[in-house]
Structure formats: structure tokens, C-alpha cells
Design a protein around this motif. Structure first.
Motif, mmCIF file in Angstrom:
data_model
loop_
_atom_site.group_PDB
_atom_site.id
_atom_site.type_symbol
_atom_site.label_atom_id
_atom_site.label_comp_id
_atom_site.label_asym_id
_atom_site.label_seq_id
_atom_site.Cartn_x
_atom_site.Cartn_y
_atom_site.Cartn_z
ATOM 1 N N GLU A 22 0.829 -1.207 0.000
ATOM 2 C CA GLU A 22 0.000 0.000 0.000
ATOM 3 C C GLU A 22 0.865 1.260 0.000
ATOM 4 O O GLU A 22 0.605 2.211 -0.751
ATOM 5 C CB GLU A 22 -0.932 0.002 1.217
ATOM 6 C CG GLU A 22 -1.876 1.199 1.251
ATOM 7 C CD GLU A 22 -2.852 1.136 2.414
ATOM 8 O OE1 GLU A 22 -3.588 2.121 2.610
ATOM 9 O OE2 GLU A 22 -2.879 0.103 3.111
ATOM 10 N N LYS A 23 1.909 1.275 0.813
ATOM 11 C CA LYS A 23 2.806 2.434 0.859
ATOM 12 C C LYS A 23 3.550 2.591 -0.472
ATOM 13 O O LYS A 23 3.713 3.713 -0.972
ATOM 14 C CB LYS A 23 3.814 2.301 1.995
ATOM 15 C CG LYS A 23 4.754 3.496 2.129
ATOM 16 C CD LYS A 23 5.712 3.327 3.292
ATOM 17 C CE LYS A 23 6.545 4.580 3.515
ATOM 18 N NZ LYS A 23 7.309 4.966 2.301
ATOM 19 N N ASN A 38 1.110 4.090 -2.992
ATOM 20 C CA ASN A 38 0.801 5.484 -2.649
ATOM 21 C C ASN A 38 1.985 6.403 -2.940
ATOM 22 O O ASN A 38 1.814 7.520 -3.463
ATOM 23 C CB ASN A 38 0.411 5.595 -1.180
ATOM 24 C CG ASN A 38 -0.964 5.023 -0.887
ATOM 25 O OD1 ASN A 38 -1.784 4.872 -1.783
ATOM 26 N ND2 ASN A 38 -1.220 4.689 0.369
ATOM 27 N N ASP A 39 3.189 5.943 -2.618
ATOM 28 C CA ASP A 39 4.386 6.747 -2.890
ATOM 29 C C ASP A 39 4.595 6.918 -4.392
ATOM 30 O O ASP A 39 5.003 7.987 -4.861
ATOM 31 C CB ASP A 39 5.623 6.097 -2.270
ATOM 32 C CG ASP A 39 5.646 6.207 -0.751
ATOM 33 O OD1 ASP A 39 4.824 6.957 -0.199
ATOM 34 O OD2 ASP A 39 6.481 5.529 -0.123
ATOM 35 N N PHE A 79 2.209 6.899 -6.697
ATOM 36 C CA PHE A 79 1.195 7.837 -7.174
ATOM 37 C C PHE A 79 1.603 9.276 -6.875
ATOM 38 O O PHE A 79 1.401 10.179 -7.696
ATOM 39 C CB PHE A 79 -0.156 7.525 -6.521
ATOM 40 C CG PHE A 79 -0.976 6.518 -7.271
ATOM 41 C CD1 PHE A 79 -0.377 5.428 -7.893
ATOM 42 C CD2 PHE A 79 -2.346 6.649 -7.375
ATOM 43 C CE1 PHE A 79 -1.118 4.498 -8.596
ATOM 44 C CE2 PHE A 79 -3.111 5.724 -8.084
ATOM 45 C CZ PHE A 79 -2.496 4.646 -8.691
ATOM 46 N N ALA A 80 2.189 9.501 -5.698
ATOM 47 C CA ALA A 80 2.661 10.847 -5.351
ATOM 48 C C ALA A 80 3.789 11.269 -6.286
ATOM 49 O O ALA A 80 3.860 12.425 -6.719
ATOM 50 C CB ALA A 80 3.129 10.880 -3.896
#
Length: 239
Positions: free
Chosen positions: A108-109, A112-113, A115-116
């Protein structure tokens, strides 16, 4: 001349709807599966909507896709760009990394990272994942001739397992190899070299393990070749 306030939003809605239809159609054609639109998350440099979409077979695997203006033989065409395979790698690889390399990665991290990272780059190039990967534990480090045989076995197993995950287990797509469509790469770094140094010879892809009688030997030779090319590249830069 400006447009009437009640007309402009309508035109924008129609344009977005057309972008969605074209993008989903291109994805279905390329990957031979159905996708669903989630939301518009931005606009690329050419004014096309950046879409968040997902395969219907796995709605959790959300990724970006957008249209862009290209050319074919000097004639203007509209193409489609996506990071489906990159996000699929981030989605499925953590389990394979733990299984074969003993490396624990928070899926998940990681997503998310990523996508950022993509958003900070204004979605300028969805295929340029190396800048993100070099900040992660996905890069297999400290490869050298002493451990290359062992690592080639692990890399081979991980890539073969990835290609056996649905829907990547397809063997034929329109008469050609399914592996021409579904492609993943394991990033790596040789002892004494940086992963993204020269942005070349820093991965082994699924191309090396399909349709081979001895895929592990193919990967091993690929690692040796990449190490040799990395050293030549550095020697050339130092001259």
C-alpha cells in the motif's frame, strides 16, 4: 469569441466522455480485458484528461491512463499511455519479493508513494518509473559474479511467477506471444554501480524467461551481459 456559459461546460463534459471511451477502448485492445473508469485526476501537457482506471477483474489495481497527440509517418494520430504494468508490478511484486528474496515491502505504501511521484511530475511520463524505483527496496542490490548464479535462479522464479498471475497468464494474444503485452522488470544494481547510473542495463525483464528451455541460464547470461555493459558505460564516461 468566448462560448456561452451554458455551452462550455457541456462541451467539456462531451470531451471528457469521449476521452474516457477512447482510453478504455485502447486499453481493452492492448490488454484483451475490460477496464472501468474511476475518476479524472488531472490534465496532461496536451490538455487530455488523466484518468484513474482499473481492470474489472481486479478493481483494487488502479492506475493512470491518458491520450496524447502523436504521429504515424508524419500523420497526426491520438495515442494512449498508461502505467498499468508498472502498477501491476507494485501490486503483485511484494509477495514475490518476500518469497524469493526475503525482502519485506509494504504494498500500500509503495503504490501510494508511486502515485505521489507521478502526480509531482504532472503525469508527464507514466512510463518513467526508474526515478521512483531507486528510492525503494524493489531494487535488488549488490549483484556480483559470486552471487549471480543464485540470484539468477531467484529472479527467474519471481518473473515466471509474475507471468502466471491472472490475467498475465495469457500465452497467446491475437496470434502473438502474450508476453509481448504483459511485461515486467526486476530492477537491479551491481556492486560498485548505482541502479540508475546511465539509466541503462539496470533490470531483467519477463522477456528473458518466456519460451525458453532453460530460462534461468538465459537470466544468468543476461545479468553477466548487463554487468559487462555497465562497466563499459562507466569506462566510456571516464575517458
Amino acid at each position: 469569441m468566448g462560448c456561452h456559459f451554458s455551452v462550455c461546460p457541456f462541451i467539456s463534459i462531451l470531451r471528457t466522455k469521449k476521452n474516457i471511451e477512447l482510453t478504455l477502448g485502447d486499453l481493452e485492445r492492448d490488454y484483451k480485458e475490460e477496464f472501468e473508469f474511476i475518476e479524472v485526476v488531472g490534465v496532461n501537457d496536451e490538455g487530455y484528461d488523466v484518468l484513474l482506471v482499473a481492470p474489472k477483474s481486479n478493481p483494487e489495481l488502479q492506475f493512470h491512463a491518458y491520450l496524447y497527440q502523436g504521429d504515424a509517418g508524419g500523420l497526426p494520430v491520438v495515442g494512449m499511455n498508461s502505467n498499468y504494468m508498472d502498477v501491476a508490478f507494485l501490486h503483485y511484486a511484494p509477495e514475490l519479493y518476500m518469497k524469493y528474496f526475503g525482502i519485506s515491502i509494504d504494498k500500500e505504501k509503495a503504490i501510494n508513494d508511486y502515485f505521489a511521484f507521478i502526480e509531482n511530475g504532472q503525469y508527464s511520463n507514466l512510463r518513467d518509473i526508474n526515478g521512483y524505483l531507486e528510492t525503494t527496496d524493489f531494487v535488488i542490490t549488490d549483484l556480483n559474479e559470486e552471487n549471480m548464479k543464485e540470484m539468477s535462479e531467484k529472479i527467474t522464479s519471481a518473473l515466471v511467477d509474475f507471468l502466471n498471475i491472472h490475467p498475465f497468464s495469457m500465452r497467446k494474444v491475437d496470434g502473438s506471444s502474450g508476453y509481448d503485452v504483459f511485461r515486467a522488470m526486476i530492477p537491479l544494481e551491481f556492486t560498485g554501480h548505482k541502479f540508475n547510473e546511465g539509466n541503462l542495463y539496470n533490470s531483467i525483464s519477463t522477456d528473458w524467461v518466456y519460451d525458453e528451455e532453460n530460462p534461468q541460464q538465459s537470466v544468468y547470461e543476461g545479468l553477466l551481459y548487463r554487468k559487462e555493459q555497465k562497466e563499459k558505460l562507466r569506462d566510456s564516461d571516464n575517458q
